[in-house]
Design an enzyme around this catalytic site. Structure first.
Site, mmCIF file in Angstrom:
data_model
loop_
_atom_site.group_PDB
_atom_site.id
_atom_site.type_symbol
_atom_site.label_atom_id
_atom_site.label_comp_id
_atom_site.label_asym_id
_atom_site.label_seq_id
_atom_site.Cartn_x
_atom_site.Cartn_y
_atom_site.Cartn_z
ATOM 1 N N PRO A 27 0.608 -1.405 -0.077
ATOM 2 C CA PRO A 27 0.550 0.039 -0.811
ATOM 3 C C PRO A 27 0.696 1.032 0.063
ATOM 4 O O PRO A 27 1.438 1.382 0.784
ATOM 5 C CB PRO A 27 -1.044 -0.477 1.364
ATOM 6 C CG PRO A 27 0.123 -0.969 2.440
ATOM 7 C CD PRO A 27 1.125 -2.442 1.192
ATOM 8 N N ALA A 29 0.669 5.668 -0.376
ATOM 9 C CA ALA A 29 -0.286 7.100 -0.286
ATOM 10 C C ALA A 29 0.241 7.140 -1.705
ATOM 11 O O ALA A 29 0.585 7.294 -1.741
ATOM 12 C CB ALA A 29 -0.293 7.381 1.274
ATOM 13 N N CYS A 111 1.963 4.419 10.270
ATOM 14 C CA CYS A 111 2.391 5.502 9.424
ATOM 15 C C CYS A 111 3.329 6.354 10.542
ATOM 16 O O CYS A 111 2.361 6.163 11.266
ATOM 17 C CB CYS A 111 0.695 5.969 8.805
ATOM 18 S SG CYS A 111 1.463 7.407 8.043
ATOM 19 N N ARG A 237 8.663 0.962 -3.436
ATOM 20 C CA ARG A 237 8.953 1.605 -4.679
ATOM 21 C C ARG A 237 9.582 0.783 -5.521
ATOM 22 O O ARG A 237 9.513 1.532 -6.744
ATOM 23 C CB ARG A 237 10.274 2.411 -3.823
ATOM 24 C CG ARG A 237 9.398 3.169 -1.894
ATOM 25 C CD ARG A 237 10.407 3.934 -1.981
ATOM 26 N NE ARG A 237 11.330 2.844 -0.229
ATOM 27 C CZ ARG A 237 11.849 2.992 0.139
ATOM 28 N NH1 ARG A 237 12.255 3.765 0.355
ATOM 29 N NH2 ARG A 237 12.303 2.013 1.606
HETATM 30 C C1 LIG Z 1 5.491 6.660 -1.460
HETATM 31 C C2 LIG Z 1 4.348 5.997 -0.084
HETATM 32 C C3 LIG Z 1 3.218 5.920 0.160
HETATM 33 C C4 LIG Z 1 3.724 4.442 1.132
HETATM 34 N N1 LIG Z 1 1.951 4.878 1.868
HETATM 35 C C5 LIG Z 1 1.382 4.205 2.807
HETATM 36 C C6 LIG Z 1 0.625 3.345 3.047
HETATM 37 O O1 LIG Z 1 -0.089 4.204 2.726
HETATM 38 N N2 LIG Z 1 0.054 2.590 4.419
HETATM 39 C C7 LIG Z 1 1.384 1.378 4.545
HETATM 40 O O2 LIG Z 1 0.742 1.097 5.388
HETATM 41 N N3 LIG Z 1 2.079 1.752 3.871
HETATM 42 C C8 LIG Z 1 3.048 2.753 3.560
HETATM 43 N N4 LIG Z 1 4.210 2.997 2.877
HETATM 44 C C9 LIG Z 1 5.222 2.819 3.160
HETATM 45 C C10 LIG Z 1 5.777 1.080 2.213
HETATM 46 O O3 LIG Z 1 3.631 0.277 2.225
HETATM 47 C C11 LIG Z 1 6.494 0.120 2.531
HETATM 48 O O4 LIG Z 1 5.970 -0.749 3.152
HETATM 49 C C12 LIG Z 1 7.816 0.920 2.950
HETATM 50 O O5 LIG Z 1 8.344 1.866 1.292
HETATM 51 C C13 LIG Z 1 8.949 -0.280 2.238
HETATM 52 O O6 LIG Z 1 9.292 -0.804 1.313
HETATM 53 P P1 LIG Z 1 9.944 -0.740 0.171
HETATM 54 O O7 LIG Z 1 11.079 -0.427 1.088
HETATM 55 O O8 LIG Z 1 9.423 -2.429 -0.724
HETATM 56 O O9 LIG Z 1 9.037 0.224 -0.376
HETATM 57 C C14 LIG Z 1 4.139 3.867 2.442
HETATM 58 C C15 LIG Z 1 5.842 4.119 1.141
HETATM 59 C C16 LIG Z 1 5.567 5.083 -0.042
HETATM 60 C C17 LIG Z 1 6.826 4.854 -0.356
#
Ligand SMILES: Cc1cc2nc3c(=O)[nH]c(=O)nc-3n(C[C@H](O)[C@H](O)[C@H](O)COP(=O)(O)O)c2cc1C
Length: 360
Positions: A27, A29, A111, A237
């Site tokens: 997820p 945002a 969050c 990401r």
């Molecule tokens: C732009 C952005 C928005 C995010 N929004 C949410 C969200 O709404 N809910 C949530 O649980 N995590 C949110 N996250 C966290 C991601 O779900 C994830 O846990 C975090 O980015 C680490 O994973 P990654 O390294 O694969 O990006 C967000 C991350 C990013 C970069």
């Protein structure tokens, strides 16, 4: 409980919801619109998640946003994520999400954004023995008959080990799976995700654990799966403008798109986003995506700059096609697919404001 994952294409389950693959789209945002989730499913994600939806906004209809969550049959199984601090309000929001088609309700406890944490929601719910968080899990689990899951960080403060207390408490309160992004809220996105903590959580609970954080390649996914015993990997990401990463994980081979494939995929995304958000909002929303897509393939450096200044998606499409004219036949094929979406006609629009302040 540790899982011996042989292949990311294995089916698994959260409660009684069968998930056709162990790659989960995170997820995000401001990113995880329906077009993004659908793209994730097409490229091999077994489960996709909505961005966080405000339970309070639902109660009062007062968030400063006109974003609405749309849910369609072809993106399921779908987890809809809600955030808030009041158990009753969260239970009510969960009921609405299920009525609109959510297969799973996920509770945001990760969050780190101040506007959310200062209301007692997000990452603060794992603090203080996770008492408040557990009350929310219990209220939501009692309110709906679909599985309820929790996504959390290691805790709020750097070095926090709140996850180790919170995980078992949430399981006891009714959570059917847990996602851990093993950074503190204070860290935001700095440093690295410490998946030794994911391995620890796996030993502390018997529900499936989904590993999130810095999984951006096949190699990284393999290491995380092997060293943690997690049930699935979540990609955030790494999938921005790069659905081919999901495909490469699922198919266990490198997938490098051609310029034509990048342009065709992005144009499809542009069109589906316009369908979902309407042209004026889509133009603005898509700007960050242009840069993400153009990191794939080989494009003139000036194209990114040009796309960010265009005022209509027709101009965006024309500029993209000029950079890869060979994408035209691929786009004709997609047009038939998009028309088929319209024919499905089963979008449910959930009258829930999406948060402006997401994160996790
Ligand atoms: C732009 C952005 C928005 C995010 N929004 C949410 C969200 O709404 N809910 C949530 O649980 N995590 C949110 N996250 C966290 C991601 O779900 C994830 O846990 C975090 O980015 C680490 O994973 P990654 O390294 O694969 O990006 C967000 C991350 C990013 C970069």
């Amino acid at each position: 409980m540790a899982v011996d994952v042989r292949s990311l294409t294995d089916a698994w389950a959260i409660g009684d919801v069968e998930i056709p693959g162990r790659v989960v789209l995170a997820p995000m945002a401001g990113v995880s619109v329906q077009a993004f989730r659908r793209q994730g499913r097409r490229h091999g994600a077994g489960l996709v998640c909505s961005e966080m939806v405000s339970a309070c906004g639902l109660g009062h209809g007062n968030e400063r946003t006109k974003d609405y969550l749309r849910i369609a049959a072809d993106e399921r199984p779908l987890a809809v994520q809600i955030f808030g601090s009041d158990p009753g309000q969260m239970a009510e929001a969960a009921r609405m999400c299920v009525a609109a088609g959510a297969d799973i309700v996920d509770i945001n406890m990760g969050c780190p954004v101040r506007k959310v944490t200062k209301t007692g929601a997000g990452a603060t719910l794992t603090e203080g023995g996770a008492e408040r968080g557990a009350r929310i899990v219990e209220a939501v689990a009692n309110a709906v008959d679909v599985p309820v899951t929790v996504k959390m960080r290691r805790g709020v403060e750097n070095g926090s080990r709140d996850f180790a207390v919170a995980g078992p408490r949430f399981e006891a309160a009714g959570a059917r799976a847990l996602t851990l992004h093993p950074r503190s809220a204070k860290q935001m996105y700095t440093g690295t995700a410490d998946h030794a903590l994911t391995a620890e959580l796996v030993t502390l609970v018997s529900v499936p654990v989904i590993a999130s954080g810095d999984i951006d390649s096949r190699e990284r996914a393999r290491v995380v799966l092997e060293t943690t015993g997690c049930a699935a990997v979540m990609i955030g990401r790494g999938a921005q403008g790069n659905p081919w990463l999901l495909q490469s994980l699922r198919e266990d081979r490198d997938v490098t798109p051609t310029n034509e494939q990048v342009v065709a995929e992005h144009i499809r995304f542009v069109r589906e986003t316009v369908r979902e958000l309407g042209e004026p909002r889509a133009v603005h929303f898509l700007r960050k995506f242009h840069a993400w897509y153009l990191r794939r393939g080989r494009f003139p450096r000036t194209l990114r700059q040009e796309l960010s200044t265009l005022q209509t998606t027709v101009e965006v499409e024309a500029a993209l096609l000029a950079a890869a004219p060979g994408a035209a036949p691929l786009i004709r094929q997609m047009e038939a697919d998009i028309a088929a979406l319209d024919a499905l006609g089963d979008d449910a629009e959930l009258d829930l404001p999406i948060s402006l302040y997401g994160g996790g």
